[in-house]
Design a protein around this motif. Structure first.
Motif, mmCIF file in Angstrom:
data_model
loop_
_atom_site.group_PDB
_atom_site.id
_atom_site.type_symbol
_atom_site.label_atom_id
_atom_site.label_comp_id
_atom_site.label_asym_id
_atom_site.label_seq_id
_atom_site.Cartn_x
_atom_site.Cartn_y
_atom_site.Cartn_z
ATOM 1 N N VAL A 270 -54.320 -35.667 19.283
ATOM 2 C CA VAL A 270 -52.871 -35.472 19.386
ATOM 3 C C VAL A 270 -52.160 -36.821 19.401
ATOM 4 C CG1 VAL A 270 -51.021 -34.569 20.843
ATOM 5 C CG2 VAL A 270 -53.139 -33.264 20.561
ATOM 6 N N TRP A 271 -52.689 -37.752 20.148
ATOM 7 C CA TRP A 271 -52.078 -39.079 20.251
ATOM 8 C C TRP A 271 -52.209 -39.852 18.942
ATOM 9 C CZ3 TRP A 271 -49.572 -40.869 24.691
ATOM 10 C CH2 TRP A 271 -49.620 -39.985 25.781
ATOM 11 N N ILE A 272 -53.350 -39.672 18.266
ATOM 12 C CA ILE A 272 -53.536 -40.344 16.974
ATOM 13 C C ILE A 272 -52.515 -39.843 15.959
ATOM 14 C CG2 ILE A 272 -55.122 -40.616 15.024
ATOM 15 C CD1 ILE A 272 -57.424 -40.473 17.057
ATOM 16 N N GLU A 273 -52.332 -38.528 15.918
ATOM 17 C CA GLU A 273 -51.392 -37.966 14.942
ATOM 18 C C GLU A 273 -49.949 -38.345 15.272
ATOM 19 O OE1 GLU A 273 -52.112 -33.792 14.468
ATOM 20 O OE2 GLU A 273 -53.891 -34.160 13.239
ATOM 21 N N ALA A 274 -49.634 -38.457 16.556
ATOM 22 C CA ALA A 274 -48.290 -38.919 16.937
ATOM 23 C C ALA A 274 -48.076 -40.354 16.481
ATOM 24 C CB ALA A 274 -48.112 -38.808 18.450
ATOM 25 N N GLY A 275 -49.094 -41.189 16.643
ATOM 26 C CA GLY A 275 -48.974 -42.587 16.234
ATOM 27 C C GLY A 275 -48.822 -42.752 14.736
ATOM 28 N N THR A 276 -49.659 -42.077 13.973
ATOM 29 C CA THR A 276 -49.574 -42.216 12.515
ATOM 30 C C THR A 276 -48.253 -41.660 11.984
ATOM 31 O OG1 THR A 276 -50.815 -40.132 12.295
ATOM 32 C CG2 THR A 276 -52.064 -42.181 12.169
ATOM 33 N N GLN A 277 -47.743 -40.595 12.625
ATOM 34 C CA GLN A 277 -46.447 -40.065 12.211
ATOM 35 C C GLN A 277 -45.345 -41.105 12.418
ATOM 36 O OE1 GLN A 277 -45.357 -37.653 10.560
ATOM 37 N NE2 GLN A 277 -43.178 -37.527 11.056
ATOM 38 N N ILE A 278 -45.367 -41.803 13.539
ATOM 39 C CA ILE A 278 -44.363 -42.834 13.810
ATOM 40 C C ILE A 278 -44.461 -43.961 12.797
ATOM 41 C CG2 ILE A 278 -43.748 -44.685 15.431
ATOM 42 C CD1 ILE A 278 -42.608 -41.990 16.161
ATOM 43 N N PHE A 279 -45.659 -44.425 12.511
ATOM 44 C CA PHE A 279 -45.819 -45.565 11.602
ATOM 45 C C PHE A 279 -45.366 -45.211 10.192
ATOM 46 C CE2 PHE A 279 -48.125 -47.155 15.130
ATOM 47 C CZ PHE A 279 -48.214 -48.526 14.982
ATOM 48 N N PHE A 280 -45.652 -43.985 9.752
ATOM 49 C CA PHE A 280 -45.196 -43.567 8.430
ATOM 50 C C PHE A 280 -43.692 -43.317 8.422
ATOM 51 C CE2 PHE A 280 -49.634 -42.405 7.195
ATOM 52 C CZ PHE A 280 -49.645 -43.079 5.990
ATOM 53 N N SER A 281 -43.210 -42.596 9.425
ATOM 54 C CA SER A 281 -41.813 -42.194 9.450
ATOM 55 C C SER A 281 -40.882 -43.400 9.582
ATOM 56 C CB SER A 281 -41.582 -41.216 10.606
ATOM 57 O OG SER A 281 -40.239 -40.822 10.682
ATOM 58 N N TYR A 282 -41.296 -44.405 10.349
ATOM 59 C CA TYR A 282 -40.452 -45.578 10.554
ATOM 60 C C TYR A 282 -40.644 -46.642 9.469
ATOM 61 C CZ TYR A 282 -38.664 -44.187 15.127
ATOM 62 O OH TYR A 282 -37.998 -43.545 16.150
ATOM 63 N N SER A 283 -41.551 -46.402 8.535
ATOM 64 C CA SER A 283 -41.804 -47.328 7.413
ATOM 65 C C SER A 283 -42.139 -48.736 7.889
ATOM 66 C CB SER A 283 -40.593 -47.379 6.478
ATOM 67 O OG SER A 283 -40.401 -46.161 5.825
ATOM 68 N N VAL A 284 -42.948 -48.837 8.949
ATOM 69 C CA VAL A 284 -43.327 -50.149 9.465
ATOM 70 C C VAL A 284 -44.691 -50.546 8.907
ATOM 71 C CG1 VAL A 284 -41.977 -49.953 11.574
ATOM 72 C CG2 VAL A 284 -44.308 -49.087 11.557
ATOM 73 N N GLY A 285 -44.920 -51.845 8.867
ATOM 74 C CA GLY A 285 -46.215 -52.369 8.460
ATOM 75 C C GLY A 285 -46.368 -52.660 6.984
ATOM 76 N N VAL A 286 -45.437 -52.187 6.149
ATOM 77 C CA VAL A 286 -45.590 -52.358 4.702
ATOM 78 C C VAL A 286 -44.540 -53.286 4.091
ATOM 79 C CG1 VAL A 286 -46.759 -50.158 4.351
ATOM 80 C CG2 VAL A 286 -44.269 -50.234 4.315
ATOM 81 N N GLY A 287 -43.650 -53.830 4.909
ATOM 82 C CA GLY A 287 -42.683 -54.801 4.407
ATOM 83 C C GLY A 287 -41.375 -54.226 3.915
ATOM 84 N N VAL A 288 -41.213 -52.905 3.974
ATOM 85 C CA VAL A 288 -39.982 -52.296 3.478
ATOM 86 C C VAL A 288 -38.772 -52.771 4.272
ATOM 87 C CG1 VAL A 288 -38.728 -50.115 3.262
ATOM 88 C CG2 VAL A 288 -41.114 -50.243 2.551
ATOM 89 N N LEU A 289 -38.875 -52.745 5.588
ATOM 90 C CA LEU A 289 -37.750 -53.151 6.432
ATOM 91 C C LEU A 289 -37.466 -54.638 6.310
ATOM 92 C CD1 LEU A 289 -38.740 -51.038 9.562
ATOM 93 C CD2 LEU A 289 -36.914 -50.539 7.926
ATOM 94 N N THR A 290 -38.500 -55.425 6.078
ATOM 95 C CA THR A 290 -38.305 -56.864 5.877
ATOM 96 C C THR A 290 -37.457 -57.123 4.646
ATOM 97 O OG1 THR A 290 -40.452 -57.316 6.900
ATOM 98 C CG2 THR A 290 -39.492 -59.065 5.550
ATOM 99 N N VAL A 291 -37.772 -56.439 3.555
ATOM 100 C CA VAL A 291 -37.011 -56.621 2.315
ATOM 101 C C VAL A 291 -35.579 -56.132 2.482
ATOM 102 C CG1 VAL A 291 -36.794 -55.831 -0.070
ATOM 103 C CG2 VAL A 291 -39.007 -56.578 0.796
ATOM 104 N N LEU A 292 -35.389 -54.960 3.052
ATOM 105 C CA LEU A 292 -34.042 -54.426 3.212
ATOM 106 C C LEU A 292 -33.215 -55.307 4.145
ATOM 107 C CD1 LEU A 292 -34.759 -50.584 3.449
ATOM 108 C CD2 LEU A 292 -34.207 -51.954 1.441
ATOM 109 N N GLY A 293 -33.839 -55.806 5.205
ATOM 110 C CA GLY A 293 -33.131 -56.698 6.116
ATOM 111 C C GLY A 293 -32.791 -58.036 5.501
ATOM 112 N N SER A 294 -33.570 -58.457 4.502
ATOM 113 C CA SER A 294 -33.344 -59.772 3.893
ATOM 114 C C SER A 294 -32.051 -59.832 3.094
ATOM 115 C CB SER A 294 -34.527 -60.134 2.986
ATOM 116 O OG SER A 294 -34.539 -59.335 1.806
#
Length: 582
Positions: free
Chosen positions: A262-286
């Motif tokens: 349950v905790w693993i699935e909650a974590g992976t959902q957050i990482f995918f949903s928030y688009s973190v770790g792949v640089g998307v927010l870095t580019v948009l913020g730039s």
């Protein structure tokens, strides 16, 4: 100034900024609020304890989601660079994080647009006088087909096997024409191919002028899905059986909190949903201006993302409750996630409503617009990072459009195998392995260690204060140093322990070579981080200790003030580099 041959050199275009603050907010909102909010979060809630699932979900939001969201947006706004070149200024040793994240973005963009193609095909069929998945009177239907819209009893058995709904047969036999396994690739599905071409053309023209075009498109693509979601929510809650569906969605089961899965699935959902770790927010913020209040923006956008997920659950499960009510079966038998929800369960429920064509159009328009935002932002991320890596070449007039066309064509021809009769098996491999949540967990662990410990959490804290004039909560510093890397690494280890080989519909087991290929795709993004660091250490000059120390030093020693940044910009690109270098 003319060159020796008398020809005037092509001018290098400026990098540019968002046209307004609203454009940035809409683009980020459109990216983070995607298909996962509609077709994954509600199902995870029901599956993992209903309202109790909100406990691990909120834990990951606070310890990982919001801190990483703020971290990546901040470094993009600070460096004014893409998700690869930003590491050259912050921590050159960790540049592999940028490459690994972009490889995941590339994998995801290839699978995401396939979903959009399926949704477009369903949208076209929605204009039929009778929805083709609403009856069993079609050439693709078999004797096992059951028209649930015409009966209220439980699922009958035919020839000793469980019957298939008309919606399921339409999906598997008409849209996919699915083969018996990945070994039987078969022929291309030409209708899906046509829809795929249309989606690539739409995405190309959304991105081809950079933030100038992307920032304008999102005024429609990021807002209209909310109109559709609100419409479907109101309609769903008015249906008989909706109350039972919502109760099933939120009914707490506290015993599920002891299950690590349950905790693993909650974590992976957050990482995918928030688009973190792949640089998307870095580019948009730039593309923000230096003094934009990214601290406040991030908090509001995170609240919007999680709030949308929660509200979407009511829209989904109210309709599934109606579907279970009409069939006289438990809601658990109709609850689906992913493509099963979007292309089987929800269309089947729509077919039971009055004016089914109207609700079908609303649903698939919403899906397409939700997915479009995420898709063309992913393309913009790749384009921006490549242009920042080779600015003198890529920022000349016409170069961006040509390279974007090359990128689209390369992805298009590479994914043709996914729209064959055996393509669903290939699609699932990409989705399960190449875009694996465990990969994101490990990338985020590397990211927080590099920025929190090597670049410095105190320095990041000072950067936010300098850019926004706001002193961020000290809790974020604690997260960047301790909580986020520990939670991310712990979740990664648990996900490996709990690993289950991929199957299709719990029936088809992939051959051994397919699993091996899947692990190669999964490891391809992760291994880029230590691989790049090792390459830079081996090819540098000086002793190993000197190389390591040099690669850990940021190029920009301190964040420039707004006045200083304006002075540097006025002095031109040629003067900017030597003045800002350490």
């Amino acid at each position: 100034m003319a060159n020796s041959s008398g020809e005037k050199p092509a001018e290098v275009e400026e990098r540019g900024h968002w046209g307004s603050k609203l454009e940035f907010l809409l683009v980020v909102a459109g990216n983070v609020v995607g298909l996962g909010n509609v077709w994954r979060f509600p199902y995870l809630c029901y599956k993992n304890g209903g309202g109790a699932f909100l406990v691990p979900y909120l834990v990951f939001v606070v310890t990982c989601g919001v801190p990483l969201f703020l971290l990546e947006t901040t470094i993009g706004q600070y460096t004014q660079e893409g998700a690869i070149t930003c590491w050259r200024k912050l921590c050159p040793l960790a540049e592999g994080i940028g490459y690994g994240g972009h490889l995941i973005v590339l994998y995801a963009s290839m699978t995401y647009i396939i979903i959009l193609s399926w949704a477009l095909l369903y949208l076209v069929f929605s204009f039929s006088s009778q929805l083709p998945w609403a009856s069993c009177n079609n050439y693709w239907n078999t004797d096992d087909c059951v028209d649930f819209s015409a009966q209220n009893d439980t699922l009958p058995l035919t020839n000793g096997t469980k019957s298939m709904s008309a919606a399921t047969q339409f999906w598997e036999r008409r849209v996919l024409a699915i083969s018996r396994g990945i070994e039987e690739i078969g022929s291309i599905r030409w209708e899906v191919l046509s829809c795929l071409i249309v989606m690539w053309i739409i995405c190309y023209f959304c991105v081809w002028k950079g933030v100038k075009s992307t920032g304008k498109v999102v005024y429609f693509t990021a807002t209209f899905p909310y109109v559709m979601l609100l419409t479907l929510l109101i309609r769903g809650l008015s249906l008989p059986g909706a109350r039972e569906g919502v109760a099933f969605y939120l009914l707490p089961d506290l015993s599920r909190l002891t299950d690590p899965q349950v905790w693993i699935e909650a974590g992976t959902q957050i990482f995918f949903s928030y688009s973190v770790g792949v640089g998307v927010l870095t580019v948009l913020g730039s593309y923000n201006k230096h003094n934009n209040n990214c601290y406040r923006d991030c908090l509001y956008l995170c609240l919007l993302n999680s709030g949308t997920s929660f509200v979407a659950g009511f829209a989904v499960f109210s309709v599934l409750g109606f579907m279970a009510h009409k069939q006289g079966v438990p809601i658990a038998e109709v609850a689906e996630s992913g493509p099963g929800l979007a292309f089987i369960a929800y269309p089947q429920a729509i077919a039971m409503m009055p004016l089914p064509q109207l609700w079908s159009v609303c649903f698939f328009v919403m899906l397409i617009l939700l997915g479009l935002d995420t898709q063309f932002v992913a393309m913009e991320v790749v384009m921006t990072s490549i242009m920042d890596m080779f600015p003198s070449v890529m920022r000349r007039a016409g170069r961006r459009e040509k390279f974007l066309l090359f990128f689209c064509l390369t992805c298009f021809f590479s994914q043709l195998v996914m729209i064959t009769e055996g393509g669903m098996y290939v699609f699932q491999m990409f989705d399960y392995y190449a875009c694996n949540g465990a990969c994101l967990l490990l990338l985020c662990t590397f990211e927080t260690l590099a920025l929190g410990w090597i670049f410095g959490a105190d320095r990041l804290y000072g950067i936010i204060k300098d850019m926004t004039g706001v002193r961020a909560s000290g809790f974020f510093k604690f997260c960047w140093l301790y909580l986020t890397p520990l939670v991310s690494l712990g979740s990664f280890i648990c996900s490996l322990v709990k690993y289950q080989p991929l199957t299709y519909n719990r029936r088809y087991v992939y051959p051994a070579w397919a699993y091996a290929l899947g692990w190669v795709m999964a490891l391809s993004s992760i291994l880029l981080v230590p691989g790049w660091a090792l390459y830079k250490l081996l090819t540098g000059t000086g002793t190993l200790s000197q190389r390591f120390h040099h690669l850990c030093q940021p190029v920009l020693d301190s964040p420039p003030t707004q006045t200083r940044q304006t002075e540097l910009q006025n002095m031109g690109a040629e003067a900017l580099q030597p003045l800002t270098a350490k």
